[in-house]
Design a protein around this motif. Structure first.
Motif, short mmCIF file in Angstrom:
data_model
loop_
_atom_site.label_atom_id
_atom_site.label_comp_id
_atom_site.label_asym_id
_atom_site.label_seq_id
_atom_site.Cartn_x
_atom_site.Cartn_y
_atom_site.Cartn_z
N LEU A 85 40.23 38.86 39.97
CA LEU A 85 38.78 38.67 39.95
C LEU A 85 38.31 37.80 41.10
O LEU A 85 39.01 36.86 41.52
CB LEU A 85 38.35 38.08 38.61
CG LEU A 85 38.30 39.11 37.47
CD1 LEU A 85 38.33 38.41 36.12
CD2 LEU A 85 37.07 39.98 37.60
N LYS A 86 37.13 38.13 41.58
CA LYS A 86 36.52 37.43 42.72
C LYS A 86 35.18 36.85 42.27
O LYS A 86 34.55 37.37 41.34
CB LYS A 86 36.28 38.41 43.87
CG LYS A 86 37.52 39.16 44.34
CD LYS A 86 37.15 40.18 45.40
CE LYS A 86 38.36 40.96 45.87
NZ LYS A 86 38.01 41.97 46.90
N PRO A 87 34.70 35.83 42.96
CA PRO A 87 33.38 35.27 42.60
C PRO A 87 32.28 36.34 42.61
O PRO A 87 31.35 36.26 41.79
CB PRO A 87 33.16 34.22 43.68
CG PRO A 87 34.53 33.78 44.05
CD PRO A 87 35.37 35.02 43.98
N GLU A 88 32.39 37.32 43.47
CA GLU A 88 31.36 38.36 43.54
C GLU A 88 31.40 39.32 42.35
O GLU A 88 30.53 40.18 42.22
CB GLU A 88 31.45 39.15 44.85
CG GLU A 88 32.82 39.67 45.19
CD GLU A 88 33.58 38.75 46.15
OE1 GLU A 88 33.56 37.50 45.96
OE2 GLU A 88 34.23 39.28 47.07
N ASP A 89 32.39 39.20 41.50
CA ASP A 89 32.43 39.97 40.26
C ASP A 89 31.58 39.33 39.16
O ASP A 89 31.41 39.91 38.09
CB ASP A 89 33.86 40.12 39.76
CG ASP A 89 34.74 40.93 40.69
OD1 ASP A 89 35.90 40.53 40.91
OD2 ASP A 89 34.27 41.96 41.21
N THR A 90 31.07 38.15 39.43
CA THR A 90 30.24 37.46 38.45
C THR A 90 28.99 38.26 38.14
O THR A 90 28.24 38.65 39.05
CB THR A 90 29.84 36.06 38.97
OG1 THR A 90 31.02 35.26 39.11
CG2 THR A 90 28.86 35.37 38.02
N ALA A 91 28.77 38.55 36.88
CA ALA A 91 27.64 39.39 36.45
C ALA A 91 27.65 39.49 34.93
O ALA A 91 28.62 39.09 34.28
CB ALA A 91 27.73 40.78 37.06
#
Length: 117
Positions: A85-91
């Protein structure tokens, strides 16, 4: 009454994993294509992954090789395994059920996924 109930979201560090689940009721689960969508703050909702009634899967380019969608028709449940997981997967992640060729289309309430150190 149709219900799609997501679970499994939470806070995870970058590089970590989460497994989302979506339990469906009130529909004949096996005839619905299932999908996972996500919506980050200030952005439009986007398709993350889908799985057809026959088990064919598809993924957004941003998650290919990291996420895996699967379904268990006996349990009326669809899963999204999320690795690396990457920070840009935050949602907020939403479950969707769609009976292809009809107007029957349902959404879950969403589950928050936050990737942060």
């Amino acid at each position: 009454q149709v219900q799609l109930v997501e679970s499994g979201g939470g806070l995870v560090q970058p590089g970590g994993s989460l497994r989302l689940s979506c339990a469906a009721s009130g529909i004949i689960f096996s005839i619905y294509a299932m999908g996972w969508y996500r919506q980050a703050p200030g952005k439009q909702r986007e398709l993350v992954a889908y799985i057809t009634t026959g088990g064919t899967t598809g993924y957004a380019d941003s998650v290919k090789g990291r996420f895996t969608i699967s379904r268990d028709n006996a349990k009326n449940t669809v899963y999204l395994q999320m690795n690396s997981l990457k920070p840009e997967d935050t949602a907020v992640y939403y479950c969707n059920a769609h009976w292809v060729g009809t107007e029957y289309n349902y959404w879950g309430q969403g589950t928050q996924v936050t990737v942060s150190s």
